[in-house]
Design a protein around this motif. Structure first.
Motif, short mmCIF file in Angstrom:
data_model
loop_
_atom_site.label_atom_id
_atom_site.label_comp_id
_atom_site.label_asym_id
_atom_site.label_seq_id
_atom_site.Cartn_x
_atom_site.Cartn_y
_atom_site.Cartn_z
N GLN A 21 -52.20 -56.49 -29.13
CA GLN A 21 -53.48 -56.24 -28.47
C GLN A 21 -53.34 -55.25 -27.32
O GLN A 21 -54.19 -54.39 -27.13
N GLN A 22 -52.24 -55.37 -26.58
CA GLN A 22 -52.00 -54.44 -25.48
C GLN A 22 -51.81 -53.02 -26.01
O GLN A 22 -52.36 -52.05 -25.46
N PHE A 23 -51.02 -52.88 -27.07
CA PHE A 23 -50.76 -51.57 -27.65
C PHE A 23 -52.06 -50.94 -28.15
O PHE A 23 -52.32 -49.75 -27.91
N LEU A 24 -52.88 -51.70 -28.85
CA LEU A 24 -54.13 -51.17 -29.40
C LEU A 24 -55.10 -50.79 -28.28
O LEU A 24 -55.80 -49.78 -28.37
N ALA A 25 -55.14 -51.61 -27.22
CA ALA A 25 -56.02 -51.30 -26.09
C ALA A 25 -55.59 -50.01 -25.40
O ALA A 25 -56.42 -49.17 -25.04
N ALA A 26 -54.27 -49.84 -25.21
CA ALA A 26 -53.76 -48.62 -24.58
C ALA A 26 -54.02 -47.40 -25.46
O ALA A 26 -54.39 -46.33 -24.96
N LEU A 27 -53.86 -47.56 -26.78
CA LEU A 27 -54.11 -46.46 -27.71
C LEU A 27 -55.58 -46.07 -27.68
O LEU A 27 -55.92 -44.88 -27.64
N ALA A 28 -56.47 -47.06 -27.69
CA ALA A 28 -57.90 -46.78 -27.66
C ALA A 28 -58.28 -46.04 -26.38
O ALA A 28 -59.11 -45.12 -26.39
N ALA A 29 -57.67 -46.44 -25.26
CA ALA A 29 -57.95 -45.79 -23.97
C ALA A 29 -57.52 -44.32 -24.01
O ALA A 29 -58.23 -43.45 -23.51
N ARG A 30 -56.36 -44.05 -24.61
CA ARG A 30 -55.91 -42.66 -24.71
C ARG A 30 -56.83 -41.84 -25.60
O ARG A 30 -57.13 -40.69 -25.30
N LEU A 31 -57.28 -42.42 -26.70
CA LEU A 31 -58.19 -41.71 -27.61
C LEU A 31 -59.53 -41.43 -26.94
O LEU A 31 -60.17 -40.41 -27.23
N ARG A 32 -59.96 -42.33 -26.04
CA ARG A 32 -61.21 -42.11 -25.30
C ARG A 32 -60.99 -41.20 -24.10
O ARG A 32 -61.93 -40.88 -23.39
N ASN A 33 -59.73 -40.82 -23.87
CA ASN A 33 -59.37 -40.01 -22.71
C ASN A 33 -59.64 -40.73 -21.40
O ASN A 33 -59.96 -40.11 -20.38
N ASP A 34 -59.54 -42.07 -21.43
CA ASP A 34 -59.68 -42.84 -20.21
C ASP A 34 -58.42 -42.67 -19.36
O ASP A 34 -57.32 -42.47 -19.89
N THR A 35 -58.58 -42.76 -18.06
CA THR A 35 -57.42 -42.70 -17.18
C THR A 35 -56.66 -44.01 -17.24
O THR A 35 -57.19 -45.05 -17.61
N ASP A 36 -55.39 -43.98 -16.83
CA ASP A 36 -54.54 -45.16 -16.90
C ASP A 36 -55.08 -46.31 -16.07
O ASP A 36 -54.84 -47.49 -16.38
N ASP A 37 -55.83 -45.99 -14.99
CA ASP A 37 -56.26 -47.06 -14.10
C ASP A 37 -57.30 -47.97 -14.72
O ASP A 37 -57.62 -49.03 -14.19
N VAL A 38 -57.87 -47.57 -15.85
CA VAL A 38 -58.84 -48.43 -16.54
C VAL A 38 -58.13 -49.60 -17.19
O VAL A 38 -58.67 -50.71 -17.27
N VAL A 39 -56.91 -49.38 -17.68
CA VAL A 39 -56.18 -50.44 -18.38
C VAL A 39 -55.07 -51.04 -17.53
O VAL A 39 -54.58 -52.13 -17.83
N GLN A 40 -54.66 -50.35 -16.49
CA GLN A 40 -53.57 -50.85 -15.64
C GLN A 40 -54.12 -51.82 -14.60
O GLN A 40 -55.19 -51.61 -14.04
N SER A 41 -53.37 -52.88 -14.33
CA SER A 41 -53.83 -53.85 -13.34
C SER A 41 -53.89 -53.22 -11.96
O SER A 41 -53.17 -52.28 -11.65
N LEU A 42 -54.77 -53.75 -11.12
CA LEU A 42 -54.93 -53.23 -9.77
C LEU A 42 -53.76 -53.63 -8.89
O LEU A 42 -53.21 -54.73 -9.02
#
Length: 283
Positions: A21-42
């Motif tokens: 699930q973590q891998f797929l979420a990170a992959l989806a974020a990259r495909l959406r061109n989201d910045t790392d801070d959207v998926v990285q903990s604060l």
């Protein structure tokens, strides 16, 4: 929670599912061109630096919602925003905790800092990760509350912290309160520095003209009442405020245009007309 009858097998499956699930979420974020801070903990330290620490006090052991745990004191790279493991480095420890949870063993409380409605893990990252994987809603925690200079709201991602940081710096230089504090808000972090410099320059001119000193609180209150509020009213009446512009943003823009046009700090209807006509020419 899936149960095959073998806690060991189930724990292994729990970990693999969390990693997938973590891998797929990170992959989806990259495909959406989201910045790392959207998926990285604060980061707790970054949040405290942005909001400003005032005090802390221990609240004791409480049951807290897992969804309110958004960050970490020192394990940001090991878990994502949903506390899914980002690698297999601590797989054995993770699976051991998963087996213990599934077999009903006592799990000690985690340790967290609380900032408003947000919680940051000091100790117990793996316990949080396992609890989330098992679809639990709450977890027991030793809670230490942190009081901050700015209200801990509106922090969806790390990118929000820059705006909070510069707003805090501005409010420490110019201590607005009440209505003024709410009104002087902008979307560009750079503008907070401009506001602070604008207020301080206005106070310097005013003190020189009056031959009297004013402290920071007096400076903030007088600038808002004598300069900001009347000018914003003029801007509204002249119809030169943009549709999506905040009052403070409109003030800074018009003040900048005014000074470029007349090299003065005065305000009147003629100046507003000049600003309005200049805006029409640009369009």
């Amino acid at each position: 929670m899936r149960d095959s009858g073998s806690p060991r097998v189930d724990a292994e499956s729990d970990f693999m599912r969390a990693r997938r699930q973590q891998f797929l979420a990170a992959l989806a974020a990259r495909l959406r061109n989201d910045t790392d801070d959207v998926v990285q903990s604060l980061s707790f330290d970054e949040v405290v630096e942005a909001l400003g620490r005032r005090a802390e006090h221990y609240l004791g052991i409480k049951v807290i919602p897992l969804d309110a745990i958004v960050g970490s004191v020192d394990k940001m790279r090991d878990f994502d925003r949903r506390f899914r493991p980002t690698s297999a480095v601590s797989r054995q420890r993770w699976e051991r905790l998963s087996r213990a949870s599934r077999t009903g063993e006592d799990i000690p409380p985690i340790d967290v800092y609380q900032i408003g409605d947000y919680y940051f893990v000091r100790d117990g990252h793996h316990r949080v990760s396992v609890a989330r994987s098992l679809k639990l809603d709450v977890i027991e925690a030793r809670v230490t509350a942190i009081e901050t200079f700015l209200a801990p709201v509106g922090i969806a991602a790390r990118s929000d912290l820059e705006l909070k940081y510069w707003r805090r710096i501005m409010l420490q230089r110019v201590p607005f309160t009440g209505e003024a504090r709410a009104a002087v808000a902008v979307d560009d972090p750079f503008d907070y520095g401009v506001i602070a410099e604008t207020v301080e320059a206005w106070a310097t001119r005013t003190m020189h003209a009056e031959g009297a000193y004013m402290d920071k609180r007096t400076m903030a209150a007088r600038w808002y009442a004598e300069e900001f509020a009347p000018v914003v009213k003029l801007i509204e009446e002249a119809g030169v405020r943009g549709d999506d512009e905040r009052p403070a943003e409109a003030y800074l823009r018009v003040a900048g245009e005014r000074y470029r046009l007349i090299r003065d700090h005065a305000w009147d209807a003629e100046i507003m007309d000049a600003v309005r006509h200049k805006g029409k020419k640009r369009r």
